[in-house]
Design a protein around this motif. Structure first.
Motif, PDB file in Angstrom:
ATOM      1  N   ARG A  22       0.815  -1.223   0.000  1.00 25.38           N
ATOM      2  CA  ARG A  22       0.000   0.000   0.000  1.00 25.38           C
ATOM      3  C   ARG A  22       0.845   1.268   0.000  1.00 25.38           C
ATOM      4  O   ARG A  22       0.448   2.280  -0.568  1.00 25.38           O
ATOM      5  N   THR A  23       2.007   1.246   0.656  1.00 20.19           N
ATOM      6  CA  THR A  23       2.769   2.480   0.846  1.00 20.19           C
ATOM      7  C   THR A  23       3.929   2.655  -0.125  1.00 20.19           C
ATOM      8  O   THR A  23       4.440   3.759  -0.270  1.00 20.19           O
ATOM      9  N   ASN A  24       4.361   1.601  -0.787  1.00 20.71           N
ATOM     10  CA  ASN A  24       5.486   1.706  -1.692  1.00 20.71           C
ATOM     11  C   ASN A  24       4.990   2.116  -3.079  1.00 20.71           C
ATOM     12  O   ASN A  24       4.058   1.516  -3.605  1.00 20.71           O
ATOM     13  N   PRO A  25       5.614   3.123  -3.683  1.00 18.57           N
ATOM     14  CA  PRO A  25       5.180   3.555  -5.020  1.00 18.57           C
ATOM     15  C   PRO A  25       5.199   2.445  -6.073  1.00 18.57           C
ATOM     16  O   PRO A  25       4.423   2.479  -7.017  1.00 18.57           O
ATOM     17  N   PHE A  26       6.081   1.460  -5.917  1.00 20.49           N
ATOM     18  CA  PHE A  26       6.130   0.352  -6.864  1.00 20.49           C
ATOM     19  C   PHE A  26       5.069  -0.697  -6.558  1.00 20.49           C
ATOM     20  O   PHE A  26       4.849  -1.605  -7.348  1.00 20.49           O
ATOM     21  N   GLY A  27       4.443  -0.606  -5.401  1.00 17.14           N
ATOM     22  CA  GLY A  27       3.393  -1.546  -5.040  1.00 17.14           C
ATOM     23  C   GLY A  27       3.887  -2.935  -4.669  1.00 17.14           C
ATOM     24  O   GLY A  27       3.130  -3.887  -4.672  1.00 17.14           O
ATOM     25  N   GLY A  60      11.343   4.456  -2.833  1.00 15.71           N
ATOM     26  CA  GLY A  60      10.630   5.722  -2.723  1.00 15.71           C
ATOM     27  C   GLY A  60       9.537   5.757  -1.683  1.00 15.71           C
ATOM     28  O   GLY A  60       8.716   6.677  -1.661  1.00 15.71           O
ATOM     29  N   SER A  61       9.506   4.777  -0.788  1.00 15.04           N
ATOM     30  CA  SER A  61       8.418   4.742   0.181  1.00 15.04           C
ATOM     31  C   SER A  61       8.632   5.664   1.384  1.00 15.04           C
ATOM     32  O   SER A  61       7.713   5.860   2.169  1.00 15.04           O
TER      33      SER A  61
END
Length: 62
Positions: A22-27, A60-61
């Protein structure tokens, strides 16, 4: 995992894995190879003037 006759849990809980998604831009969580890429970068000649830095490899998280 079993070490010296003791069973030890390894890895992350399903709740933590879902939070990363949920929080990592890469998912998704990063792979060991992706983390190794940062180490490789610091071992190249192009990085020879980098000193006293903290490199966060988190997709990027943060």
């Amino acid at each position: 995992m079993e070490i010296e006759g003791r069973r030890i849990k390894v890895g992350v809980s399903p709740q933590i894995a879902e939070a990363v998604k949920r929080t990592n831009p890469f998912g998704r969580p990063g792979t060991p190879a992706e983390a190794a890429g940062a180490i490789y970068l610091l071992c190249t000649q192009e990085a020879d003037y980098i000193s006293a830095q903290v490199v966060t490899v988190d997709g990027g998280s943060h």
